[in-house]
Structures are given as C-alpha cells and as structure tokens.
Design a protein around this motif. Structure first.
Motif: not given
Length: 266
Positions: A1-2, A22-24, A98-100, A137-138
């Motif tokens: 988790m970032v 944010g979110g899932t 991560q992908i949110n 994200y990154q």
C-alpha cells in the motif's frame, strides 16, 4: 500500500492535473483486472449505455468483460470491444505500485469535474452527476520493478453528455510499446494520441495537452470528440488527423506564441 504521505508529496509536483487518488485498491497480480464494478450512474460511450466497467492492470478500461492484454494494438483495432486506454502497455504490480478506482455522485470532485468540462466545452452548460476515477499510481513496467509511472482515466457524465480525461503524472521511459487513446466496437470511433504507439512523445506526456492543462487530454465520448483547434480541428475521424498538442515551450520556440494564443476550444 502506498502511503498517504507519498501521494501528498506527488500532488505537490502535479497540482491541478490529477484527480484525487483513492478508493478500492486492485489486488496484486500480473496482467490482472478489477472485479466487475457497477457504475452508480449510466455512462454513454458513443451511443452505447454502460452500467459496469473493469479497470485492467495494463493501462486500459473495458465495459463488457475484463481484458488482460499486455501487448498494445494500434487504434483502430476494428475489434469487438469498447476500450479506453490512457496508457496501454505491459505493467507489473506484483511487487510495487498500485491501481485504485473510485466513483463520485456528489461533493467537491463533481464540482471540480463540472468546472473542468465547462472550461473545455463551454457551449454545453454541463453539470456532472457521475465521476469515475481510475489511477495507476507509480506502477512499474514488466519486469522492471524500479520504474514508476502515474496516470489516470477520469470518466465524467451527466447522463446525456460523456467525457474522458486522461491525466498524466511522472512517466518513466517506456520499456515496451504504448498505445494511448480510445476505440469502439468495429472502430466506428477511435483516436490514438499521435506518437504514443512508438513512444515518440511519451517522455513529454506530462507537458502535453489538448486543453491547455499540461499533462491532461479531454475528449467528449458520447457521440464525438472535440478539443483544441489549430489550423483545423480536433477530430476522431480517420480522415482528419490535424491534431495539435499544446506544448507551450514548443509553441513559444517555434511560433513565438503561448499555447492559449494558438488554440481555441470548440
């Protein structure tokens, strides 16, 4: 988790371009996808009304089913799916990145989307009722876990008009081919951001735009796409490829004008 601190630090470098992250969070896997996501409001995509969506790990969104393809195809594909691809390439989040995804039907994000769309398309008197945000994200390219690339697809709708924003943060030098744009079933509508398939412009994506916001592209997708005009018009028709990207430093160097002096929204 970032961490939240990491995200806040990232926003300090790209204020106003990325929507809230944010979110899932999507599960870590290679060439994976989100589960089926029920949209809180229908989204009209070139005449087709969609009530669900999938956030696929390799940089694209699909509506009818997940799609795991990591080798980008150049648009138009003349295929059997509607696809929105802010950055289709081979991505590997098994170790980092991560992908949110999240969606909004009220609050400040809807207000932000309403302002943005009315700025880019002032003739529509638009009020957003749905904003869906997917953020990569990154995320690293396969198999180089040290690279970090950040981008978003933002779907905005009022039930009649539909728009997609493609927002770009820091883009690492690609290690594979990339396609960025959108396509539809049988490619009745399609657009490929010029240069992306061969990675010709990707090291400058965070500074390019069709709406005078560095790192952002805006497309109307309910029945057509319009944006920045320069010696012609923005078009998703294959016969009209006069597309200008408002890279301010490029325009100043070559035309002696700033981007807003060369482009107009229509």
């Amino acid at each position: 988790m970032v961490s939240r601190t990491s995200i806040d630090r990232f926003f300090s470098f790209f204020p106003g371009t990325l929507y809230p992250i944010g979110g899932t969070t999507s599960a870590r896997s290679l060439d994976g996808s989100s589960p089926r996501i029920a949209l809180l409001r229908p989204f009209v995509y070139f005449g087709h009304t969609h009530n669900q969506i999938y956030v696929n790990h390799n940089g694209h969104l699909t509506f009818n089913a997940p799609w795991y393809s990591y080798i980008p195809q150049r648009f138009p594909m003349y295929g059997s799916r509607d696809i929105i691809a802010p950055f289709w390439t081979d991505i590997d989040i098994r170790r980092n990145g991560q992908i949110n995804y999240t969606q909004y039907t009220n609050g400040t994000v809807l207000q932000q989307a309403t302002r943005d769309i009315n700025t880019y398309f002032p003739e529509l008197n638009f009020t957003a009722t749905l904003v869906f945000v997917a953020t990569w994200y990154q995320v690293p390219y396969f198999p180089y876990s040290g690279t970090q690339t950040t981008f978003q697809a933002v779907l905005i709708s009022d039930g009649r008009y539909s728009f997609v924003l493609m927002n770009y943060g820091i883009i690492a030098t690609p290690t594979h081919r990339v396609e960025a744009g959108y396509d539809t079933i049988n490619s009745t509508h399609h657009l490929s951001i010029p240069g992306t398939y061969l990675a010709q412009l990707l090291n400058r994506t965070a500074y390019l735009s069709n709406v005078n916001v560095p790192g952002r592209f805006a497309f109307r997708v309910d029945n057509g796409s319009r944006g920045c005009i320069f010696n012609g018009k923005w078009s998703d028709r294959q016969t009209d490829r006069q597309i200008l990207f408002c890279l301010t430093s490029f325009l100043v160097a070559t035309l002696g004008k700033k981007c807003h002096e060369c482009c107009q929204t229509n």
